[in-house]
Design a protein around this motif. Structure first.
Motif, PDB file in Angstrom:
ATOM      1  N   GLU A 313      10.383  66.084 -35.550  1.00 50.41           N
ATOM      2  CA  GLU A 313      11.655  66.297 -36.249  1.00 50.41           C
ATOM      3  C   GLU A 313      11.870  65.228 -37.313  1.00 50.41           C
ATOM      4  OE1 GLU A 313      13.517  68.878 -36.066  1.00 50.41           O
ATOM      5  OE2 GLU A 313      12.451  69.816 -34.389  1.00 50.41           O
ATOM      6  N   GLU A 314      11.506  64.000 -36.998  1.00 49.19           N
ATOM      7  CA  GLU A 314      11.666  62.920 -37.983  1.00 49.19           C
ATOM      8  C   GLU A 314      10.734  63.134 -39.169  1.00 49.19           C
ATOM      9  OE1 GLU A 314      10.774  58.966 -39.819  1.00 49.19           O
ATOM     10  OE2 GLU A 314       9.417  60.160 -38.585  1.00 49.19           O
ATOM     11  N   SER A 317      11.948  65.867 -41.574  1.00 42.51           N
ATOM     12  CA  SER A 317      13.067  65.497 -42.445  1.00 42.51           C
ATOM     13  C   SER A 317      12.597  65.014 -43.812  1.00 42.51           C
ATOM     14  CB  SER A 317      13.930  64.426 -41.778  1.00 42.51           C
ATOM     15  OG  SER A 317      13.258  63.181 -41.706  1.00 42.51           O
TER      16      SER A 317
END
Length: 476
Positions: A313-314, A317
């Motif tokens: 998820e990081e 981004s």
């Protein structure tokens, strides 16, 4: 993998050990557009020799078999096109891109065992010049060089090489077939093994009569020869190939020593692998297991499944939507700029788009029933492009790799990076120890400084059932 037969001795049988390649490209954004700006990443330094030497040393010391370097000869300029490079610029989505061959001698000098696979095209490079370049680098790398044979697929490349449009797909492979005959003649048949004697006392470097022209006269090429370079450690560099069309499978079944395959499900990849091995055996008389098959894969790994998912998820981004859609345009020839962000693309009146997305809907894990909008396509491609993704702990990832290898009959994996540094360090820290614990990866190098072909097949020169072997100058 262990055989399913002879159950009583199953525990004693050694497992097939995986081959691992690091998949890279001399560009800021390879398969994860926008990730060049991640704090851990340094691919914006792709044009610095120090970047490549550092990466090569890491992979060599970490146990990787090879660094496989992709390439393209044109920009991905379909999205918001025609001939529009702007969407690729901010994310560095395979643009700019440097020639991959030039870094190899420096990386080879800084390493002991890593093989370097370099992509080069049979459509836009003359075979006489190509043979010389690979012989030169095979000498300087002491035999640790492989050639990934491609025919090229971008309209932008065709235009920049003076054509109005691409040469038709199967015609490119017909050209490549004759191209291989030419380079085999140069590499295998132009110099005898005993041609170079380096006799200082006699003042004789090479012996007359032991070097000959090839006098190739074909439909596409006229090459008298002789080869301008003396034989390198492998003569013919180790041969990689990718392509699952009928023409690509025929070409790979005849010429390839290692093939890269792609797909979201191992059950579907198995069909391509079976077709390749069957073609090699039935059409060209080769041992079907004299072709190593590696699947492309993006791995995001950490100590636990939860940490790996958080890492994904990081990373996501930092993804660049425009860059992802630019890559989609180049790979598929389809411009999605005319559609709204939330339009269900499976329903649009474009058979090519519908075909791709129907395939993804039925094969990409976790997407069954979800709408493929432009936003979703971009998100899917931002991390690892169209490669399958495995996200999880060492146990989770290796369980899945084992399943892929068993179901698809694979010899190993071509592992893409999301960040570099980052991804390969994680693979070395988390993945390789678990592979070794299960007996799935080598614990040491069998012989220091082995050539590429020795790493894959145990001998430096073409195997006797390879079609290039027939061109060897045999000494009677």
């Amino acid at each position: 993998m262990a055989s399913s037969g002879d159950v009583g001795s199953e525990a004693q049988k050694p497992k097939k050990q995986f081959l691992l390649n690091a998949f890279v490209m001399t560009t800021p954004g390879h398969l994860s557009p926008g990730l060049w700006r991640h704090p851990r990443n340094q691919t914006d330094q792709y044009n610095k020799l120090s970047f490549w030497i550092s990466l090569a040393k890491l992979l060599d010391e970490g146990g990787f078999h090879a660094m496989f370097i992709a390439d393209t000869l044109g920009a991905y300029d379909v999205y918001k096109g025609p001939a529009n490079v702007e969407p690729a610029l901010a994310s560095g989505a395979q643009f700019p891109v440097n020639d991959p061959l030039y870094t190899v001698p420096a990386m080879a000098a800084a390493t002991k065992n890593l093989v370097f696979g370099v992509t080069a095209s049979t459509t836009y490079d003359a075979p006489y010049a190509m043979a010389r370049r690979f012989s030169t680098v095979d000498h300087l790398a002491e035999g640790r060089v492989a050639w990934n044979i491609v025919t090229s697929y971008l309209e932008s490349a065709a235009r920049n090489f003076g054509l109005e449009t691409q040469i038709e797909h199967d015609e490119r492979y017909r050209i490549a077939g004759e191209y291989m005959d030419v380079v085999y003649k140069l590499w295998e048949g132009s110099w005898r093994d005993d041609a170079v004697i380096r006799d200082r006392a006699k003042g004789q470097f090479a012996v007359a009569g032991r070097v000959r022209p090839i006098n190739h006269k074909g439909k596409y090429f006229q090459v008298p020869g002789p080869h301008i370079s003396e034989p390198s450690p492998q003569r013919t560099p180790f041969l990689f190939q990718a392509g699952t069309s009928k023409a690509g499978t025929d070409f790979g079944g005849k010429h390839a020593e290692a093939v890269f395959v792609g797909g979201q499900l191992p059950e579907l990849v198995r069909k391509s692998v079976d077709a390749l091995r069957t073609t090699a055996k039935e059409s060209f008389g080769r041992d079907p297991y004299h072709i190593k098959v590696l699947a492309g894969m993006t791995i995001i790994i950490d100590e636990t499944d939860e940490k790996a998912k958080a890492k994904y998820e990081e990373l996501l981004s930092y993804g660049d939507r425009e860059g992802a859609l630019a890559l989609f345009g180049g790979w598929t020839g389809t411009d999605l700029s005319g559609y709204s962000d939330d339009e269900d693309l499976v329903l649009v009146d474009k058979p090519a788009i519908r075909s791709i997305l129907h395939r993804w809907s039925s094969t990409v894990p976790g997407t069954d029933g979800l709408r493929w909008t432009k936003t979703r396509v971009a998100e899917f491609l931002c991390i690892g492009g169209m490669m399958p993704k495995i996200i999880g702990s060492p146990k989770t990832v290796v369980d899945e790799l084992e399943r892929w290898a068993e179901v698809a009959d694979l010899d190993g994996f071509n592992l893409a990076h999301v960040t570099n540094p980052g991804s390969f360090e994680d693979i070395i820290e988390f993945l390789i120890p678990e592979l070794r614990r299960r007996g799935l990866f080598r614990t040491e190098v069998e012989r220091e400084g082995a050539t590429a072909r020795e790493v894959f097949f145990g001998q430096p020169h073409l195997l006797s059932d390879h079609p290039g072997y027939q061109f060897k100058w045999q000494i009677s």
